[in-house]
Design a protein around this motif. Structure first.
Motif, PDB file in Angstrom:
ATOM      1  N   ARG A   1       2.019   3.738  11.092  1.00  0.00           N
ATOM      2  CA  ARG A   1       2.127   4.640   9.937  1.00  0.00           C
ATOM      3  C   ARG A   1       2.194   6.110  10.339  1.00  0.00           C
ATOM      4  O   ARG A   1       2.807   6.928   9.650  1.00  0.00           O
ATOM      5  CB  ARG A   1       0.953   4.404   8.990  1.00  0.00           C
ATOM      6  N   ASP A   2       1.574   6.468  11.469  1.00  0.00           N
ATOM      7  CA  ASP A   2       1.601   7.859  11.922  1.00  0.00           C
ATOM      8  C   ASP A   2       3.030   8.348  12.148  1.00  0.00           C
ATOM      9  O   ASP A   2       3.337   9.515  11.914  1.00  0.00           O
ATOM     10  CB  ASP A   2       0.783   8.035  13.206  1.00  0.00           C
TER      11      ASP A   2
ATOM     12  N   TYR B   1       4.269   1.237   2.463  1.00  0.00           N
ATOM     13  CA  TYR B   1       4.237   0.855   3.875  1.00  0.00           C
ATOM     14  C   TYR B   1       4.322  -0.655   4.027  1.00  0.00           C
ATOM     15  O   TYR B   1       3.568  -1.398   3.400  1.00  0.00           O
ATOM     16  CB  TYR B   1       2.957   1.382   4.525  1.00  0.00           C
TER      17      TYR B   1
ATOM     18  N   HIS C   1       0.849  -1.185   0.000  1.00  0.00           N
ATOM     19  CA  HIS C   1       0.000   0.000   0.000  1.00  0.00           C
ATOM     20  C   HIS C   1       0.890   1.242   0.000  1.00  0.00           C
ATOM     21  O   HIS C   1       1.913   1.272   0.682  1.00  0.00           O
ATOM     22  CB  HIS C   1      -0.905  -0.009   1.243  1.00  0.00           C
ATOM     23  N   SER C   2       0.495   2.261  -0.758  1.00  0.00           N
ATOM     24  CA  SER C   2       1.322   3.465  -0.883  1.00  0.00           C
ATOM     25  C   SER C   2       0.682   4.658  -0.178  1.00  0.00           C
ATOM     26  O   SER C   2      -0.507   4.649   0.139  1.00  0.00           O
ATOM     27  CB  SER C   2       1.539   3.807  -2.355  1.00  0.00           C
ATOM     28  N   ARG C   3       1.485   5.672   0.013  1.00  0.00           N
ATOM     29  CA  ARG C   3       1.000   6.919   0.628  1.00  0.00           C
ATOM     30  C   ARG C   3      -0.104   7.543  -0.213  1.00  0.00           C
ATOM     31  O   ARG C   3      -1.002   8.195   0.320  1.00  0.00           O
ATOM     32  CB  ARG C   3       2.171   7.891   0.791  1.00  0.00           C
ATOM     33  N   SER C   4      -0.078   7.337  -1.522  1.00  0.00           N
ATOM     34  CA  SER C   4      -1.109   7.913  -2.393  1.00  0.00           C
ATOM     35  C   SER C   4      -2.441   7.163  -2.289  1.00  0.00           C
ATOM     36  O   SER C   4      -3.427   7.603  -2.867  1.00  0.00           O
ATOM     37  CB  SER C   4      -0.624   7.917  -3.843  1.00  0.00           C
ATOM     38  N   GLY C   5      -2.443   6.030  -1.574  1.00  0.00           N
ATOM     39  CA  GLY C   5      -3.687   5.293  -1.360  1.00  0.00           C
ATOM     40  C   GLY C   5      -3.855   4.064  -2.228  1.00  0.00           C
ATOM     41  O   GLY C   5      -4.745   3.262  -2.007  1.00  0.00           O
ATOM     42  N   GLU C   6      -3.006   3.912  -3.220  1.00  0.00           N
ATOM     43  CA  GLU C   6      -3.112   2.747  -4.092  1.00  0.00           C
ATOM     44  C   GLU C   6      -2.078   1.700  -3.722  1.00  0.00           C
ATOM     45  O   GLU C   6      -1.122   1.982  -3.004  1.00  0.00           O
ATOM     46  CB  GLU C   6      -2.925   3.171  -5.554  1.00  0.00           C
ATOM     47  N   ASN C   7      -2.297   0.492  -4.191  1.00  0.00           N
ATOM     48  CA  ASN C   7      -1.292  -0.555  -4.031  1.00  0.00           C
ATOM     49  C   ASN C   7      -0.309  -0.441  -5.190  1.00  0.00           C
ATOM     50  O   ASN C   7      -0.717  -0.261  -6.335  1.00  0.00           O
ATOM     51  CB  ASN C   7      -1.936  -1.946  -4.037  1.00  0.00           C
TER      52      ASN C   7
END
Length: 165
Positions: free
Chosen positions: A95-96, A113, A36-42
């Motif tokens: 993640r925080d 992540y 999973h990425s920071r942009s929300g996609e895998n």
């Protein structure tokens, strides 16, 4: 699954230079993964076949990561239009903590992540940061353990070589 760095890791340990060596050459298939990425996609490593990939494992508590990441961002900006990308894999369980780190050390390249450390285990990461240069064919060609000032010059030499291949 076949061990990825076992022969290299054994050689480095026997030589007693696990964190002192700046880079080791290799030519082995880089194990595929999806995170999973920071942009929300895998994002999947295999989707970047045809690009030179700098795979960087980092953590929010890592002082050398704080030094290295802005320099990597400059490298990313310089080479991204030549078929190069950075996939920065954060290994923090929370993640925080990574997000707070990125607030103070902003970067433009993709952040992934790995809170269970499944990918870092797949790549047998034992130092923070660990950076692996992957060629356009999906082969891991260089591995760097840790970071010291000047490594970014070696990163750029390797990127230029791999981009030209």
């Amino acid at each position: 699954m076949k061990p990825f760095f076992k022969p290299l890791a054994l050689l480095v340990v026997l030589a007693g230079v696990a964190t002192a060596a700046s880079a080791e050459s290799m030519n082995v298939p880089a194990p595929d993964f999806t995170l999973h990425s920071r942009s929300g996609e895998n994002l999947r490593l295999e989707d970047h076949r045809g690009e030179v990939v700098m795979l960087n494992f980092w953590a929010s508590w890592c002082g050398p990561c704080r030094q290295e990441m802005p320099l990597m961002n400059e490298i990313y900006d310089r080479y991204k239009d030549l078929g190069f990308t950075i996939l920065a894999v954060n290994v923090d369980e929370n993640r925080d903590e990574a997000l707070r780190f990125l607030d103070s050390v902003p970067v433009d390249y993709p952040i992934l992540y790995d809170p269970e450390s499944s990918v870092s285990e797949l790549y047998e990461v034992q130092a923070m940061p660990t950076t692996i240069m992957i060629d356009r064919d999906g082969n891991a060609r260089y591995v760097h353990y840790g970071y010291q000032p000047g490594y970014e010059d070696e990163y750029e030499q390797q990127i230029r070589k791999l981009v030209r291949e």
